[in-house]
Write a protein that holds these residues in place. Structure first.
Motif, short mmCIF file in Angstrom:
data_model
loop_
_atom_site.label_atom_id
_atom_site.label_comp_id
_atom_site.label_asym_id
_atom_site.label_seq_id
_atom_site.Cartn_x
_atom_site.Cartn_y
_atom_site.Cartn_z
N LEU A 174 5.37 4.38 9.68
CA LEU A 174 5.66 5.77 9.33
C LEU A 174 4.42 6.64 9.45
O LEU A 174 4.48 7.77 9.94
CB LEU A 174 6.24 5.83 7.91
N GLU A 175 3.28 6.10 9.02
CA GLU A 175 2.03 6.85 9.16
C GLU A 175 1.73 7.16 10.63
O GLU A 175 1.22 8.24 10.94
CB GLU A 175 0.87 6.03 8.58
N TYR A 176 2.02 6.23 11.50
CA TYR A 176 1.79 6.44 12.94
C TYR A 176 2.54 7.69 13.42
O TYR A 176 2.05 8.42 14.28
CB TYR A 176 2.26 5.20 13.71
N PHE A 177 3.70 7.92 12.83
CA PHE A 177 4.51 9.09 13.19
C PHE A 177 4.27 10.25 12.23
O PHE A 177 5.08 11.17 12.13
CB PHE A 177 5.99 8.71 13.24
N GLN A 178 3.15 10.18 11.50
CA GLN A 178 2.69 11.24 10.61
C GLN A 178 3.69 11.52 9.47
O GLN A 178 3.90 12.67 9.09
CB GLN A 178 2.39 12.52 11.40
N ILE A 179 4.26 10.45 8.95
CA ILE A 179 5.16 10.54 7.80
C ILE A 179 4.55 9.74 6.66
O ILE A 179 4.38 8.53 6.77
CB ILE A 179 6.56 10.00 8.16
N PRO A 180 4.16 10.40 5.55
CA PRO A 180 3.52 9.69 4.44
C PRO A 180 4.52 8.86 3.66
O PRO A 180 5.62 9.31 3.35
CB PRO A 180 2.94 10.84 3.59
N ALA A 181 4.14 7.64 3.33
CA ALA A 181 5.05 6.70 2.67
C ALA A 181 4.49 6.19 1.35
O ALA A 181 3.27 6.11 1.16
CB ALA A 181 5.33 5.52 3.60
N VAL A 182 5.39 5.84 0.45
CA VAL A 182 5.04 5.25 -0.85
C VAL A 182 5.91 4.00 -1.04
O VAL A 182 7.10 4.02 -0.74
CB VAL A 182 5.29 6.25 -2.00
N ILE A 183 5.30 2.93 -1.53
CA ILE A 183 6.07 1.73 -1.84
C ILE A 183 6.59 1.81 -3.27
O ILE A 183 5.82 2.10 -4.20
CB ILE A 183 5.21 0.46 -1.68
N ARG A 184 7.88 1.58 -3.43
CA ARG A 184 8.46 1.40 -4.76
C ARG A 184 8.68 -0.10 -4.94
O ARG A 184 9.51 -0.70 -4.26
CB ARG A 184 9.79 2.14 -4.89
N TRP A 185 7.88 -0.67 -5.83
CA TRP A 185 7.93 -2.10 -6.06
C TRP A 185 9.35 -2.59 -6.24
O TRP A 185 10.14 -1.95 -6.92
CB TRP A 185 7.10 -2.39 -7.33
N ALA A 186 9.77 -3.68 -5.64
CA ALA A 186 8.86 -4.48 -4.84
C ALA A 186 9.07 -4.28 -3.35
O ALA A 186 8.17 -4.54 -2.55
CB ALA A 186 9.08 -5.95 -5.17
N ASN A 187 10.26 -3.80 -2.93
CA ASN A 187 10.60 -3.89 -1.52
C ASN A 187 11.08 -2.60 -0.87
O ASN A 187 11.49 -2.62 0.28
CB ASN A 187 11.70 -4.95 -1.34
N ASP A 188 11.04 -1.48 -1.57
CA ASP A 188 11.52 -0.21 -1.00
C ASP A 188 10.35 0.65 -0.56
O ASP A 188 9.28 0.67 -1.18
CB ASP A 188 12.35 0.58 -2.02
N ASP A 245 -3.92 -3.74 0.52
CA ASP A 245 -3.23 -2.88 1.49
C ASP A 245 -1.91 -2.40 0.90
O ASP A 245 -1.53 -1.22 1.04
CB ASP A 245 -2.94 -3.66 2.78
N TYR A 246 -1.20 -3.31 0.24
CA TYR A 246 0.09 -2.98 -0.39
C TYR A 246 -0.10 -1.91 -1.46
O TYR A 246 0.63 -0.91 -1.51
CB TYR A 246 0.66 -4.26 -0.98
N LYS A 247 -1.10 -2.09 -2.31
CA LYS A 247 -1.31 -1.16 -3.42
C LYS A 247 -1.83 0.20 -2.96
O LYS A 247 -1.72 1.19 -3.69
CB LYS A 247 -2.27 -1.78 -4.45
N ARG A 248 -2.35 0.25 -1.74
CA ARG A 248 -2.81 1.54 -1.20
C ARG A 248 -1.65 2.52 -1.04
O ARG A 248 -1.85 3.74 -1.03
CB ARG A 248 -3.51 1.31 0.15
N TYR A 249 -0.44 1.99 -0.94
CA TYR A 249 0.74 2.85 -0.78
C TYR A 249 1.49 3.06 -2.09
O TYR A 249 2.64 3.46 -2.09
CB TYR A 249 1.67 2.24 0.28
N ILE A 250 0.82 2.80 -3.20
CA ILE A 250 1.42 3.04 -4.51
C ILE A 250 0.64 4.16 -5.20
O ILE A 250 -0.57 4.05 -5.39
CB ILE A 250 1.39 1.75 -5.36
N ASN A 251 1.35 5.21 -5.56
CA ASN A 251 0.70 6.36 -6.20
C ASN A 251 1.17 6.56 -7.64
O ASN A 251 0.95 7.61 -8.23
CB ASN A 251 0.95 7.64 -5.39
N TRP A 252 1.84 5.53 -8.19
CA TRP A 252 2.45 5.70 -9.52
C TRP A 252 1.86 4.78 -10.58
O TRP A 252 2.42 4.65 -11.67
CB TRP A 252 3.97 5.51 -9.42
#
Length: 226
Positions: free
Chosen positions: A81-95, A172-179
């Motif tokens: 998603l980042e490659y296509f300039q779309i910011p992403a967030v992981i919602r534990w554990a798999n979303d 790397d996984y936690k880098r996409y968690i902002n909560w």
């Protein structure tokens, strides 16, 4: 790795299970008639999305390191998603979320032999250009809806599979968690409780503070709402 491309299938994960192939395999489909989500949920899989399952065989993959498979899947989606300039967030554990709405879910089905994983099937469904059903507009989103333009599904697939070739870490996984350090809602057994999310352990447990008590939560036990 062998790649099988299908127009339609009930579920790419189920196809992997029954195809009888004894090596590593990637299965993609234009649509799924019976897509699978976690905890037995169905997964709507309309034209325009990317539906991929990756089956890997292992010889000595310790069962206690199973979360590494989830890490690789989720981080690969986020980097795509980042490659296509779309910011992403992981919602534990798999979303994976975009703008607070779900854009991808990952279903991992492991086969165990003793204390090892002998086979892993990881299915991912990324909403690329597919229309979001009206009843899911508040909780789901597609790349097209977010960016206001259509994307090449084949190009999204290429980047995603390229990212899957890498090995990622829990950092790397936690880098996409902002909560972290915010209040979240845990839901289990029909009950909810508000907790403060603190961290995720190396084996994928969510560390929370509930009324001053430190708890480690398994993803199999609960779901969360951010």
């Amino acid at each position: 790795m062998k790649i099988i491309e299908l127009e339609e299938v009930d579920s790419t994960n189920e196809y992997c299970k029954r195809c009888g192939y004894d090596g590593d395999l990637i299965v993609t489909a234009v649509r799924q008639s019976a897509g699978k989500g976690t905890k037995g949920r169905s997964f709507i899989s309309r034209d325009g999305g990317l539906y991929v399952s990756v089956m890997r065989r292992y010889k000595k993959f310790p069962a206690e390191k199973a979360f590494k498979i989830m890490i690789n899947g989720c981080v690969s989606v986020c980097k795509t998603l980042e490659y296509f300039q779309i910011p992403a967030v992981i919602r534990w554990a798999n979303d994976v979320l975009v703008g607070g709405r779900k854009i991808c879910g990952t279903l991992i089905e492991n086969t165990f032999s003793g204390g090892y994983i002998s086979r892993s099937i990881m299915g991912s469904g990324i909403n690329v250009n597919n229309e979001t059903p009206p009843e899911l507009k508040d909780i789901a989103i597609s790349m097209k809806e977010y960016a206001g333009k259509a994307f090449s599904v084949s190009e999204v697939r290429r980047i995603f599979l390229q990212n899957l070739e890498n090995e990622y870490t829990i950092q790397d996984y936690k880098r996409y968690i902002n909560w972290f350090n915010t209040k979240i809602i845990l839901k289990t057994g029909g009950k909810t409780r508000e907790v403060t999310a603190l961290d995720i352990t190396h084996d994928g447990r969510l560390l929370v503070d509930w009324c001053g008590n430190m708890l480690e939560i398994s993803a199999a036990e609960v779901s969360i709402r951010l």
